[in-house]
Design an enzyme around this catalytic site. Sequence first.
Site, PDB file in Angstrom:
ATOM      1  N   LYS A 118       0.866  -1.194   0.000  1.00 17.57           N
ATOM      2  CA  LYS A 118       0.000   0.000   0.000  1.00 17.57           C
ATOM      3  C   LYS A 118       0.891   1.228   0.000  1.00 17.57           C
ATOM      4  CE  LYS A 118      -4.418   1.003   0.286  1.00 17.57           C
ATOM      5  NZ  LYS A 118      -5.590   0.181  -0.037  1.00 17.57           N
TER       6      LYS A 118
ATOM      7  N   ASP B  29      -7.072   4.304  -4.657  1.00 22.61           N
ATOM      8  CA  ASP B  29      -7.667   4.181  -3.317  1.00 22.61           C
ATOM      9  C   ASP B  29      -8.301   5.558  -3.082  1.00 22.61           C
ATOM     10  OD1 ASP B  29      -7.546   2.161  -0.886  1.00 22.61           O
ATOM     11  OD2 ASP B  29      -7.327   4.134   0.001  1.00 22.61           O
TER      12      ASP B  29
HETATM   13  N1  GLU Z   1      -7.359   0.258  -2.947  1.00 22.31           N
HETATM   14  C1  GLU Z   1      -8.100  -0.935  -3.236  1.00 22.31           C
HETATM   15  C2  GLU Z   1      -8.085  -1.841  -2.028  1.00 22.31           C
HETATM   16  O1  GLU Z   1      -8.134  -1.376  -0.922  1.00 22.31           O
HETATM   17  C3  GLU Z   1      -7.670  -1.586  -4.541  1.00 22.31           C
HETATM   18  C4  GLU Z   1      -6.233  -2.004  -4.614  1.00 22.31           C
HETATM   19  C5  GLU Z   1      -5.810  -2.490  -5.982  1.00 22.31           C
HETATM   20  O2  GLU Z   1      -6.610  -2.543  -6.887  1.00 22.31           O
HETATM   21  O3  GLU Z   1      -4.615  -2.825  -6.100  1.00 22.31           O
HETATM   22  O4  GLU Z   1      -8.075  -3.043  -2.103  1.00 22.31           O
END
Ligand code: GLU
Length: 444
Positions: free
Chosen positions: A126, A166
Site C-alpha cells: 500500500k 484508493d
Molecule cells: N485500494 C483498493 C483496495 O483497498 C484496490 C487495490 C488495488 O486494486 O490494487 O483493495
Amino acid sequence: MSYVDEVIELVVKKNPSEPEFHQAVKEVLESLRVVIEANEEQYRKDALLERLVEPERQIKFRVPWVDDKGQVQVNTGYRVQFNSAIGPYKGGLRLHPSVNIGIIKFLGFEQIFKNSLTGLPIGGGKGGSDFDPKGKSDREVMAFCQSFITELYRYIGADTDVPAGDIGTGAREIGYMYGQYKRLTGLYEGVLTGKGLSYGGSLARTQATGYGLLYLTQELLKINGKDINGMTAVVSGSGNVATYAMEKAQQLGVKVLTCSDSNGWVYDPEGIDVAAIKEIKEVKRARLTEYKNYRPNAEYHEGRGVWSIKADLALPCATQNELLLDDAKQLVANGVTAVCEGANMPTTLEATEYLQKNGVIFAPGKAANAGGVATSALEMSQNSERLSWTFEEVDAKLKGIMVNITHNMVNAAERYGMAGNYVAGANIAGFEKVVNAMNAQGIV
Ligand code: GLU
C-alpha cells in the site's frame, strides 16, 4: 504469555503512535488464535508472526511540486511493500491529508490477507501521500503525480509492485502517474491498475469494488437463508466504492436510503438517485449539498448520521473507523440483518464485536471489498497477454471470485468451530495460503 499476545505487545511497542496499525494486527491475530495455538511451537521457532507483522520494505520520500501561485509545496510519499510471498506487491495509493505511515501499514497489512483471499497471485502492499487532491486544479494534481512517480518509479514494476487507486486516487491520478512512469522508464507495461480503457485498463474495474461487495452480500445472505431482493440499505460514502455498491444494490432489488461525504449525509426515502451522485461526484467533483437540486424531497444533514436510519443492510463504504459502538447499538436496535464492509476497516473492534454478539451477519472488508483488487489482478492478466476482455467476461469472473471468497470464508470459520464468525473465517482463509508460501520459501 501466549504467542499471539506477545506479538501484539511487540507491535505496539515497536510501532508507537500507529493506532490503526495496532488495530489491524489485533483484529487479525486475535481471530487466528486457534490456528496459531495449534502450531505454536513451530511458528515461534520460525518467528512466523514477527515476520508477518514486519513489512518487507518501507519507502518514505519527499514529494515537492509547484502550485498554481508558483509556491513550492512539499508532501510526504509512502510505499509499504508488506508481503510478497504469493505474488508481486499489490495495493492502492491513498491521497488524503490523514495519510501517515501507520495508516499505510494498516492498509498494507489488511491487503496481504485480502489479496490472498481472492485466490489470485498478488502480494500485499500500500502507499500514498498526505497530499489532498480536493480543491486542486488538474495542473496541480498532475504536478504532484509526476513528482510522486519520479521518486517511486524505481521501486515499482509489472512484476515487482503494482499500485492502484484508493481514496483520492482515481482515473485522473492513475493516468498522470502512468504517463510519468512510461516517460521515465520507456516501458509500456502493466505497472499500475485502474488505468483508462484506452491505455490498458480493464472494463468493469471502476465498478468492481462496489459490485463485488454486493455479490458477496447476496451470496452470504443466501447462505443464511435470506433473499437480498426487496431489502433496504444504508450506505456511507459517495466515492467509487459507494457509488457502484449503490448501483449494484439497486440492480439486485435493494432500496438504498442514504449516502454521505466528509461534510454531511443524504437521506432519500424514495431511494438514492445514483445517476445524480455520479454527476455530482465524478463530473462536477462537488459536494453532496448539491443532491437537493436533483431530488427536492431528499434531506441533507451536516455531520454524520447514516447509521441512524432503519434498514436491513448497512454498507460502510467511506473510510476506516466510521462505524462506532454507538452506531452498532443503533443498527441492532433498528433490527439490521447484515453489515458488509465496502471500505477498509470501517467498523471499530468494539462495534464489530457488538454486532456479532447480537446475531448480525458481519462481513469484514478484506473479504467484502476484495472485488476491486481482484479485478486489478484481472487487469494485470490482460496486460500480460496484451488482450482486453469484455465487460461481461470480467464481471462474470468477478462474481465467481466473490462467491468463492464467500464460501471459503464461511467454510474456514466452520472448520475451526467458529461457524458464523466471518472475521475469523476471512482471516484464517487468507492467512493459510500466505503462511504455506512463506514456509516453503524459507527464512526470507
Ligand atoms: N485500494 C483498493 C483496495 O483497498 C484496490 C487495490 C488495488 O486494486 O490494487 O483493495
